[in-house]
Design an enzyme around this catalytic site. Structure first.
Site, PDB file in Angstrom:
ATOM      1  N   PRO A   1       0.816  -1.224   0.000  1.00 25.69           N
ATOM      2  CA  PRO A   1       0.000   0.000   0.000  1.00 25.69           C
ATOM      3  C   PRO A   1       0.846   1.270   0.000  1.00 25.69           C
ATOM      4  O   PRO A   1       0.344   2.348  -0.302  1.00 25.69           O
ATOM      5  CB  PRO A   1      -0.811  -0.104   1.290  1.00 25.69           C
ATOM      6  CG  PRO A   1      -0.738  -1.536   1.710  1.00 25.69           C
ATOM      7  CD  PRO A   1       0.568  -2.042   1.189  1.00 25.69           C
TER       8      PRO A   1
ATOM      9  N   ARG B   1      -0.191  -6.762 -21.106  1.00 28.90           N
ATOM     10  CA  ARG B   1      -0.924  -6.263 -22.273  1.00 28.90           C
ATOM     11  C   ARG B   1      -0.033  -5.431 -23.193  1.00 28.90           C
ATOM     12  O   ARG B   1      -0.303  -5.304 -24.377  1.00 28.90           O
ATOM     13  CB  ARG B   1      -2.132  -5.424 -21.849  1.00 28.90           C
ATOM     14  CG  ARG B   1      -3.243  -6.238 -21.209  1.00 28.90           C
ATOM     15  CD  ARG B   1      -4.484  -5.426 -20.911  1.00 28.90           C
ATOM     16  NE  ARG B   1      -5.216  -5.085 -22.117  1.00 28.90           N
ATOM     17  CZ  ARG B   1      -5.135  -3.945 -22.774  1.00 28.90           C
ATOM     18  NH1 ARG B   1      -4.354  -2.975 -22.316  1.00 28.90           N
ATOM     19  NH2 ARG B   1      -5.811  -3.735 -23.866  1.00 28.90           N
TER      20      ARG B   1
ATOM     21  N   ASP C   1      -6.074   2.181 -26.380  1.00 30.73           N
ATOM     22  CA  ASP C   1      -6.813   1.958 -25.152  1.00 30.73           C
ATOM     23  C   ASP C   1      -7.125   3.245 -24.436  1.00 30.73           C
ATOM     24  O   ASP C   1      -6.316   4.161 -24.392  1.00 30.73           O
ATOM     25  CB  ASP C   1      -6.002   1.086 -24.190  1.00 30.73           C
ATOM     26  CG  ASP C   1      -6.351  -0.356 -24.378  1.00 30.73           C
ATOM     27  OD1 ASP C   1      -7.489  -0.622 -24.772  1.00 30.73           O
ATOM     28  OD2 ASP C   1      -5.478  -1.196 -24.145  1.00 30.73           O
TER      29      ASP C   1
HETATM   30  C1  JD8 Z   1       0.616  -6.352   0.079  1.00 32.17           C
HETATM   31  C2  JD8 Z   1       0.107  -7.659   3.404  1.00 32.17           C
HETATM   32  C3  JD8 Z   1      -1.977  -6.641   4.166  1.00 32.17           C
HETATM   33  C4  JD8 Z   1      -3.128  -5.322   5.719  1.00 32.17           C
HETATM   34  C5  JD8 Z   1      -0.730  -4.010   6.564  1.00 32.17           C
HETATM   35  C6  JD8 Z   1       0.322  -4.494   4.580  1.00 32.17           C
HETATM   36  C7  JD8 Z   1      -0.982  -3.347  -2.809  1.00 32.17           C
HETATM   37  N1  JD8 Z   1      -3.272  -1.433  -2.932  1.00 32.17           N
HETATM   38  C8  JD8 Z   1      -3.057  -2.314  -1.936  1.00 32.17           C
HETATM   39  N2  JD8 Z   1      -3.814  -2.467  -0.879  1.00 32.17           N
HETATM   40  N3  JD8 Z   1      -3.325  -3.421  -0.084  1.00 32.17           N
HETATM   41  C9  JD8 Z   1      -2.200  -3.919  -0.635  1.00 32.17           C
HETATM   42  C10 JD8 Z   1      -1.364  -4.946   0.018  1.00 32.17           C
HETATM   43  C11 JD8 Z   1      -1.714  -5.376   1.308  1.00 32.17           C
HETATM   44  C12 JD8 Z   1      -0.884  -6.277   1.957  1.00 32.17           C
HETATM   45  C13 JD8 Z   1       0.273  -6.767   1.365  1.00 32.17           C
HETATM   46  C14 JD8 Z   1      -0.209  -5.454  -0.595  1.00 32.17           C
HETATM   47  C15 JD8 Z   1       0.887  -7.632   2.290  1.00 32.17           C
HETATM   48  N4  JD8 Z   1      -0.958  -6.832   3.226  1.00 32.17           N
HETATM   49  C16 JD8 Z   1      -1.955  -5.299   4.835  1.00 32.17           C
HETATM   50  C17 JD8 Z   1      -3.163  -4.281   6.773  1.00 32.17           C
HETATM   51  C18 JD8 Z   1      -1.876  -4.014   7.443  1.00 32.17           C
HETATM   52  N5  JD8 Z   1      -0.670  -4.999   5.498  1.00 32.17           N
HETATM   53  C19 JD8 Z   1      -1.999  -3.231  -1.830  1.00 32.17           C
HETATM   54  N6  JD8 Z   1      -0.139  -3.472  -3.591  1.00 32.17           N
END
Ligand code: JD8
Length: 245
Positions: free
Chosen positions: A90, A154, A169
């Site tokens: 995130p 893609r 696109d």
């Molecule tokens: C990887 C674990 C779970 C839950 C902290 C990080 C991307 N756009 C996105 N939203 N969420 C992710 C994502 C979440 C992930 C992991 C990506 C590994 N978690 C969270 C809450 C607490 N972890 C993502 N790209």
């Protein structure tokens, strides 16, 4: 050929979706190569443990760094060139069509999928770039890795049959799509616009441009700031803005 290594504790979450559709066909044809690596295979203990409690305390578990380092070392040893490692998180750069296109120029990518509370911070020493697919919280990095792979693949020549369509696109051009219709010409009192049945291709092209522009202006005016509009599109947009049509 484009090659991807995806490191995950849930290989099935990656393999099943990749068997279907355009990416599945590209993999069958050999245009695309995706290796899914089970992180547990790089654990060294009898129970193949890949997570541990966070230093400092707190809820949840953290992915241990050593299995990830070993997975990257194994991929490194197979390839023999410096790896481009993408960490799904995130906190990453937001994935856009432009980022996807840039990543498609790298011939091999490693996608690291996290779980639990995420990775031990030291994993980032081996990471080239951190990418997020959007501002919402997911349970792990597998869906983001699939989204990144789909958007990047893609752009790989030969993956999508029609190269022209990739270039045109919606998000590559900076405009939303025009509406599509197929037969029948009428259903439940809903008619296909007459212009599409007219056979007048110049008029059809202009109608589609107008629809795409009107929709973009209505729903995503932010996109117009960076859109690449040809002369006719600029003219149509002015008409729409001036309240003609
Ligand atoms: C990887 C674990 C779970 C839950 C902290 C990080 C991307 N756009 C996105 N939203 N969420 C992710 C994502 C979440 C992930 C992991 C990506 C590994 N978690 C969270 C809450 C607490 N972890 C993502 N790209």
């Amino acid at each position: 050929m484009a090659t991807f290594d995806i490191v995950t504790i849930f290989p099935a979450m990656i393999e099943q979706p990749l068997a279907a559709g355009i990416l599945g066909r590209a993999i069958d044809r050999g245009t695309l190569d995706v290796k899914v690596r089970d992180l547990r295979e790089f654990a060294t203990d009898r129970h193949r443990i890949v997570d541990d409690v966070p230093y400092g305390g707190g809820p949840g578990m953290v992915l241990k760094p050593d299995p990830i380092f070993r997975a990257l070392d194994a991929i490194d040893a197979e390839r023999g060139t410096p790896l481009t490692v993408i960490l799904t998180s995130p906190q990453g750069t937001r994935l856009t069509q432009q980022v996807a296109q840039r990543l498609s120029t790298v011939e091999h990518l490693v996608l690291l999928c996290g779980r639990y509370e995420g990775f031990d911070e030291r994993v980032r020493a081996r990471v080239t770039e951190e990418v997020s697919i959007g501002d919402y919280v997911l349970t792990g990095g597998e869906l983001p890795a699939l989204v990144i792979l789909d958007a990047v693949a893609r752009f790989v020549p030969g993956v999508v049959g029609d190269e022209q369509s990739v270039a045109e696109d919606s998000f590559s051009r900076g405009l939303l799509d025009f509406p599509q219709f197929t037969r029948p010409a009428e259903i439940a009192d809903l008619r296909v616009p007459d212009v599409l049945l007219s056979g007048n291709h110049a008029q059809i092209r202009r109608w589609r441009k107008r629809e795409a522009l009107a929709r973009t202006l209505e729903r995503r005016p932010d996109l117009l700031a960076d859109a690449n509009l040809d002369e006719e599109e600029q003219e149509i947009l002015k008409e729409i803005r001036d309240g003609r049509h």
